[in-house]
Design a protein around this motif. Structure first.
Motif, PDB file in Angstrom:
ATOM      1  N   GLY A  51       0.528  -1.442  -0.153  1.00 51.41           N
ATOM      2  CA  GLY A  51       0.113   0.307  -0.555  1.00 51.41           C
ATOM      3  C   GLY A  51       0.443   1.149  -0.047  1.00 51.41           C
ATOM      4  N   HIS A  52       1.545   1.191  -0.067  1.00 49.57           N
ATOM      5  CA  HIS A  52       2.162   1.862  -0.629  1.00 49.57           C
ATOM      6  C   HIS A  52       3.227   3.016  -2.085  1.00 49.57           C
ATOM      7  CE1 HIS A  52       4.094   0.882   3.736  1.00 49.57           C
ATOM      8  NE2 HIS A  52       4.518   0.800   3.274  1.00 49.57           N
ATOM      9  N   LYS A  53       3.746   3.982  -2.113  1.00 56.60           N
ATOM     10  CA  LYS A  53       3.640   4.238  -3.471  1.00 56.60           C
ATOM     11  C   LYS A  53       5.492   4.604  -3.802  1.00 56.60           C
ATOM     12  CE  LYS A  53       2.424   8.717  -5.885  1.00 56.60           C
ATOM     13  NZ  LYS A  53       1.597  10.023  -6.117  1.00 56.60           N
ATOM     14  N   TYR A  54       5.337   3.822  -4.894  1.00 54.68           N
ATOM     15  CA  TYR A  54       6.235   3.474  -5.955  1.00 54.68           C
ATOM     16  C   TYR A  54       6.770   5.396  -6.599  1.00 54.68           C
ATOM     17  CZ  TYR A  54       9.483   3.611  -9.718  1.00 54.68           C
ATOM     18  OH  TYR A  54      10.946   3.731 -10.820  1.00 54.68           O
ATOM     19  N   LEU A  55       7.747   5.754  -6.292  1.00 56.91           N
ATOM     20  CA  LEU A  55       8.328   7.254  -7.504  1.00 56.91           C
ATOM     21  C   LEU A  55       8.690   6.778  -8.230  1.00 56.91           C
ATOM     22  CD1 LEU A  55       8.097   9.307  -4.087  1.00 56.91           C
ATOM     23  CD2 LEU A  55       6.568   9.167  -5.665  1.00 56.91           C
ATOM     24  N   ASN A  56      10.319   6.680  -7.878  1.00 53.80           N
ATOM     25  CA  ASN A  56      11.271   6.334  -8.876  1.00 53.80           C
ATOM     26  C   ASN A  56      12.496   5.744  -8.949  1.00 53.80           C
ATOM     27  OD1 ASN A  56      12.803   7.343 -11.464  1.00 53.80           O
ATOM     28  ND2 ASN A  56      13.656   9.514 -10.585  1.00 53.80           N
ATOM     29  N   THR A  57      13.154   5.264  -9.648  1.00 56.57           N
ATOM     30  CA  THR A  57      14.046   4.523  -9.684  1.00 56.57           C
ATOM     31  C   THR A  57      15.756   5.174 -10.712  1.00 56.57           C
ATOM     32  OG1 THR A  57      13.147   2.340  -9.459  1.00 56.57           O
ATOM     33  CG2 THR A  57      15.421   2.401  -9.804  1.00 56.57           C
ATOM     34  N   HIS A  58      16.207   5.797  -8.976  1.00 60.73           N
ATOM     35  CA  HIS A  58      17.988   6.151  -9.998  1.00 60.73           C
ATOM     36  C   HIS A  58      18.383   4.812 -10.987  1.00 60.73           C
ATOM     37  CE1 HIS A  58      16.356  10.619  -8.558  1.00 60.73           C
ATOM     38  NE2 HIS A  58      15.584   9.859  -7.527  1.00 60.73           N
ATOM     39  N   PHE A  59      19.491   5.326 -11.138  1.00 60.20           N
ATOM     40  CA  PHE A  59      20.397   4.206 -12.264  1.00 60.20           C
ATOM     41  C   PHE A  59      21.580   5.097 -12.203  1.00 60.20           C
ATOM     42  CE2 PHE A  59      22.892   2.496 -15.240  1.00 60.20           C
ATOM     43  CZ  PHE A  59      23.516   1.429 -14.661  1.00 60.20           C
ATOM     44  N   TYR A  60      23.139   4.516 -11.182  1.00 67.74           N
ATOM     45  CA  TYR A  60      24.314   5.198 -11.060  1.00 67.74           C
ATOM     46  C   TYR A  60      25.536   4.013 -11.766  1.00 67.74           C
ATOM     47  CZ  TYR A  60      22.059   8.084  -8.450  1.00 67.74           C
ATOM     48  OH  TYR A  60      20.949   8.586  -7.394  1.00 67.74           O
ATOM     49  N   GLU A  61      25.991   4.038 -12.885  1.00 67.55           N
ATOM     50  CA  GLU A  61      26.681   3.088 -13.087  1.00 67.55           C
ATOM     51  C   GLU A  61      28.134   4.127 -13.171  1.00 67.55           C
ATOM     52  OE1 GLU A  61      27.926  -0.784 -16.528  1.00 67.55           O
ATOM     53  OE2 GLU A  61      26.728   1.736 -16.936  1.00 67.55           O
ATOM     54  N   THR A  62      29.483   2.865 -12.911  1.00 64.36           N
ATOM     55  CA  THR A  62      30.564   3.071 -11.921  1.00 64.36           C
ATOM     56  C   THR A  62      31.539   1.924 -13.252  1.00 64.36           C
ATOM     57  OG1 THR A  62      31.018   1.840 -10.503  1.00 64.36           O
ATOM     58  CG2 THR A  62      30.469   3.973  -9.775  1.00 64.36           C
ATOM     59  N   ASP A  63      32.358   2.679 -13.491  1.00 68.92           N
ATOM     60  CA  ASP A  63      34.027   1.996 -13.821  1.00 68.92           C
ATOM     61  C   ASP A  63      35.530   2.355 -13.473  1.00 68.92           C
ATOM     62  OD1 ASP A  63      34.242   5.188 -14.597  1.00 68.92           O
ATOM     63  OD2 ASP A  63      33.504   4.799 -17.304  1.00 68.92           O
ATOM     64  N   SER A  64      35.574   2.894 -12.253  1.00 75.28           N
ATOM     65  CA  SER A  64      36.141   2.621 -11.365  1.00 75.28           C
ATOM     66  C   SER A  64      37.361   1.758 -11.865  1.00 75.28           C
ATOM     67  CB  SER A  64      36.046   2.753 -10.502  1.00 75.28           C
ATOM     68  OG  SER A  64      37.581   2.875  -9.751  1.00 75.28           O
ATOM     69  N   ILE A  65      38.558   2.448 -12.171  1.00 77.31           N
ATOM     70  CA  ILE A  65      39.523   1.265 -12.416  1.00 77.31           C
ATOM     71  C   ILE A  65      40.725   1.064 -11.214  1.00 77.31           C
ATOM     72  CG2 ILE A  65      39.695   1.618 -15.100  1.00 77.31           C
ATOM     73  CD1 ILE A  65      41.521   3.250 -15.188  1.00 77.31           C
ATOM     74  N   ASP A  66      40.394   1.897 -10.050  1.00 73.81           N
ATOM     75  CA  ASP A  66      41.423   2.099  -9.103  1.00 73.81           C
ATOM     76  C   ASP A  66      41.104   0.660  -8.293  1.00 73.81           C
ATOM     77  OD1 ASP A  66      42.425   4.690  -9.590  1.00 73.81           O
ATOM     78  OD2 ASP A  66      40.667   5.307  -8.988  1.00 73.81           O
ATOM     79  N   VAL A  74      24.047   0.076  -9.695  1.00 74.74           N
ATOM     80  CA  VAL A  74      23.407   1.029  -8.201  1.00 74.74           C
ATOM     81  C   VAL A  74      22.935   1.377  -8.550  1.00 74.74           C
ATOM     82  CG1 VAL A  74      23.503   2.271  -6.523  1.00 74.74           C
ATOM     83  CG2 VAL A  74      25.991   1.131  -7.083  1.00 74.74           C
ATOM     84  N   TYR A  75      20.976   0.395  -7.992  1.00 76.41           N
ATOM     85  CA  TYR A  75      20.155   1.107  -8.564  1.00 76.41           C
ATOM     86  C   TYR A  75      20.049   1.781  -6.692  1.00 76.41           C
ATOM     87  CZ  TYR A  75      20.300  -1.247 -12.102  1.00 76.41           C
ATOM     88  OH  TYR A  75      20.857  -1.901 -13.341  1.00 76.41           O
ATOM     89  N   VAL A  76      18.301   3.125  -6.868  1.00 73.93           N
ATOM     90  CA  VAL A  76      17.814   3.381  -6.071  1.00 73.93           C
ATOM     91  C   VAL A  76      16.348   3.717  -6.265  1.00 73.93           C
ATOM     92  CG1 VAL A  76      18.579   5.394  -4.382  1.00 73.93           C
ATOM     93  CG2 VAL A  76      20.494   4.974  -4.856  1.00 73.93           C
ATOM     94  N   VAL A  77      15.465   3.271  -5.045  1.00 70.57           N
ATOM     95  CA  VAL A  77      14.161   3.288  -5.694  1.00 70.57           C
ATOM     96  C   VAL A  77      13.861   4.647  -4.468  1.00 70.57           C
ATOM     97  CG1 VAL A  77      12.714   2.496  -5.457  1.00 70.57           C
ATOM     98  CG2 VAL A  77      14.432   0.650  -6.475  1.00 70.57           C
ATOM     99  N   ASP A  78      13.058   5.081  -5.150  1.00 71.37           N
ATOM    100  CA  ASP A  78      12.815   6.037  -4.372  1.00 71.37           C
ATOM    101  C   ASP A  78      11.009   5.615  -3.639  1.00 71.37           C
ATOM    102  OD1 ASP A  78      15.031   7.287  -4.292  1.00 71.37           O
ATOM    103  OD2 ASP A  78      14.205   9.194  -5.895  1.00 71.37           O
ATOM    104  N   PHE A  79      10.440   6.184  -2.752  1.00 71.46           N
ATOM    105  CA  PHE A  79       9.259   5.585  -2.933  1.00 71.46           C
ATOM    106  C   PHE A  79       8.422   6.717  -1.436  1.00 71.46           C
ATOM    107  CE2 PHE A  79      11.644   2.674   0.068  1.00 71.46           C
ATOM    108  CZ  PHE A  79      10.868   2.475   1.006  1.00 71.46           C
TER     109      PHE A  79
END
Length: 152
Positions: A51-66, A74-79
């Protein structure tokens, strides 16, 4: 002289540790037995089914070589939780951390979920009382996460 210096250092250390803990994030982390895609899908279903409300999903991709740095998606789900306005009426500044978030990512072949426990907000915003609401919200988030990692 030495005893008073020792007491002063002890008090300063205590104050600094309290200060850092009041601003810490303290994420709660779970391991998912599912792929990232299935885990995300289950999070969305859990948000809706409870019974909650989904708002958005943010997607991030890192390509660090260190060496030693995270490389991946990484996915961040806002609700928002139902009746979230009740906690805002208890302490308006908590709205700075809304929408709530569940993070999903894969690292070294394992899929993880993380969220900030609502009781961290109690410390962060110096909320007096409202423990019943914070407990209700924490249980709601735990239900969403458990729905996401449950095996059938």
């Amino acid at each position: 002289m030495r005893n008073s210096l020792r007491v002063g250092v002890t008090i300063l250390t205590l104050l600094l540790s309290c200060s850092f803990s009041a601003w810490s994030q303290d994420p709660t982390i779970y391991v998912s037995p599912h792929s990232v895609d299935e885990t995300l899908s289950n999070v969305y279903i859990g948000i809706d089914n409870n019974g909650h409300k989904y708002l958005n999903t943010h997607f991030y991709e890192t390509d660090s070589i260190d060496q030693g740095e995270f490389k991946g998606k990484v996915y961040v789900v806002d609700f928002t939780l139902r009746n979230l306005n009740k906690i805002i009426s208890c302490e308006p500044t908590i709205a700075l951390d809304i929408p709530l978030k569940i993070m999903v990512w894969e690292e070294d072949g394992d899929v993880y979920l993380a969220y900030i426990n609502p009781f961290v907000y109690k410390k962060r915003y110096f909320i007096m009382g409202c423990d019943d609401l914070l407990d209700e919200y924490n249980k709601s988030i735990i239900r969403i996460v458990n729905d996401a990692i449950r095996t059938h």
